[in-house]
Design a protein around this motif. Sequence first.
Motif, mmCIF file in Angstrom:
data_model
loop_
_atom_site.group_PDB
_atom_site.id
_atom_site.type_symbol
_atom_site.label_atom_id
_atom_site.label_comp_id
_atom_site.label_asym_id
_atom_site.label_seq_id
_atom_site.Cartn_x
_atom_site.Cartn_y
_atom_site.Cartn_z
ATOM 1 N N SER A 181 65.091 114.051 71.116
ATOM 2 C CA SER A 181 65.498 115.032 70.101
ATOM 3 C C SER A 181 66.947 114.781 69.709
ATOM 4 O O SER A 181 67.723 114.211 70.488
ATOM 5 N N ILE A 182 67.271 115.197 68.500
ATOM 6 C CA ILE A 182 68.641 115.086 67.991
ATOM 7 C C ILE A 182 69.058 116.467 67.518
ATOM 8 O O ILE A 182 68.421 117.058 66.643
ATOM 9 N N SER A 183 70.106 116.990 68.128
ATOM 10 C CA SER A 183 70.620 118.328 67.796
ATOM 11 C C SER A 183 69.508 119.369 67.807
ATOM 12 O O SER A 183 69.410 120.209 66.916
ATOM 13 N N GLY A 184 68.648 119.286 68.830
ATOM 14 C CA GLY A 184 67.587 120.267 68.997
ATOM 15 C C GLY A 184 66.341 120.031 68.175
ATOM 16 O O GLY A 184 65.360 120.772 68.286
ATOM 17 N N ARG A 185 66.336 118.993 67.370
ATOM 18 C CA ARG A 185 65.177 118.699 66.517
ATOM 19 C C ARG A 185 64.420 117.502 67.068
ATOM 20 O O ARG A 185 65.018 116.456 67.344
ATOM 21 N N ALA A 186 63.111 117.635 67.232
ATOM 22 C CA ALA A 186 62.284 116.566 67.796
ATOM 23 C C ALA A 186 62.451 115.292 66.981
ATOM 24 O O ALA A 186 62.629 115.322 65.762
ATOM 25 N N PHE A 187 62.389 114.170 67.677
ATOM 26 C CA PHE A 187 62.556 112.863 67.049
ATOM 27 C C PHE A 187 61.278 112.082 67.254
ATOM 28 O O PHE A 187 60.835 111.862 68.390
ATOM 29 N N ALA A 188 60.624 111.674 66.161
ATOM 30 C CA ALA A 188 59.342 110.983 66.247
ATOM 31 C C ALA A 188 59.532 109.565 66.762
ATOM 32 O O ALA A 188 60.585 108.963 66.591
ATOM 33 N N SER A 189 58.493 109.006 67.367
ATOM 34 C CA SER A 189 58.580 107.669 67.972
ATOM 35 C C SER A 189 58.785 106.567 66.938
ATOM 36 O O SER A 189 59.219 105.475 67.273
ATOM 37 N N ASP A 190 58.478 106.853 65.663
ATOM 38 C CA ASP A 190 58.671 105.830 64.629
ATOM 39 C C ASP A 190 60.113 105.804 64.115
ATOM 40 O O ASP A 190 60.443 105.076 63.196
ATOM 41 N N GLY A 191 60.972 106.609 64.759
ATOM 42 C CA GLY A 191 62.385 106.606 64.388
ATOM 43 C C GLY A 191 62.750 107.619 63.336
ATOM 44 O O GLY A 191 63.913 107.742 62.964
#
Length: 196
Positions: A181-191
């Motif tokens: 996650s970045i700043s509390g937001r989920a980060f998908a595996s595709d970047g």
Amino acid sequence: MRIALIRHGQTDWNLTGRMQGRTDVPLNETGREQARRLAEQLAREGRWDAVVTSPLQRALETAEILADLLSLAAIVCDDLVERSFGDAEGLSHSDALEQWPSRIYPSMEGHVEVAERGVTALDRIADRFPGGRVIAVTHGSFIRHVLADISALPSDEMPRAENIAISEIERDESGRWRVESISGRAFASDGEPAPE
């Protein structure tokens, strides 16, 4: 092994838009209150194994507030220190840009150097706390460059971390880091950031 990268609480220089870098600016009262609220949130999220921190006052004080409520000690890790902005430190972002439109400030630490230093520091933390959950209190530019390196995205595409924002990374058994996650937001595996 999971690390929560947390940007320190607010400082007066954050409020006025001045570039801090390695300049040792303390938290203001808002920053202290932000850290206290975050400590309560983290305490509800289960067990943490360690709190590590940059040696700069604004990060160290944030870490000490978190560690105190979590019944842990704040461990200083010198390599979590913020990127040096060289001659631009103390200037407003607009004044620095006016003097150096290229954003390459004299005596500034380079993007690659920040990222390499950061990932090496995180590897050492992971080796020290295998399988653990660790809080690492550090700085905005440091976090941006580390996340860019791990995700193989340009640092300009990384969102700016607000004070007290949490970004999570995980290291698998092969030693490879992944951004969760970045700043509390989920980060998908595709970047790409996951849709909200």
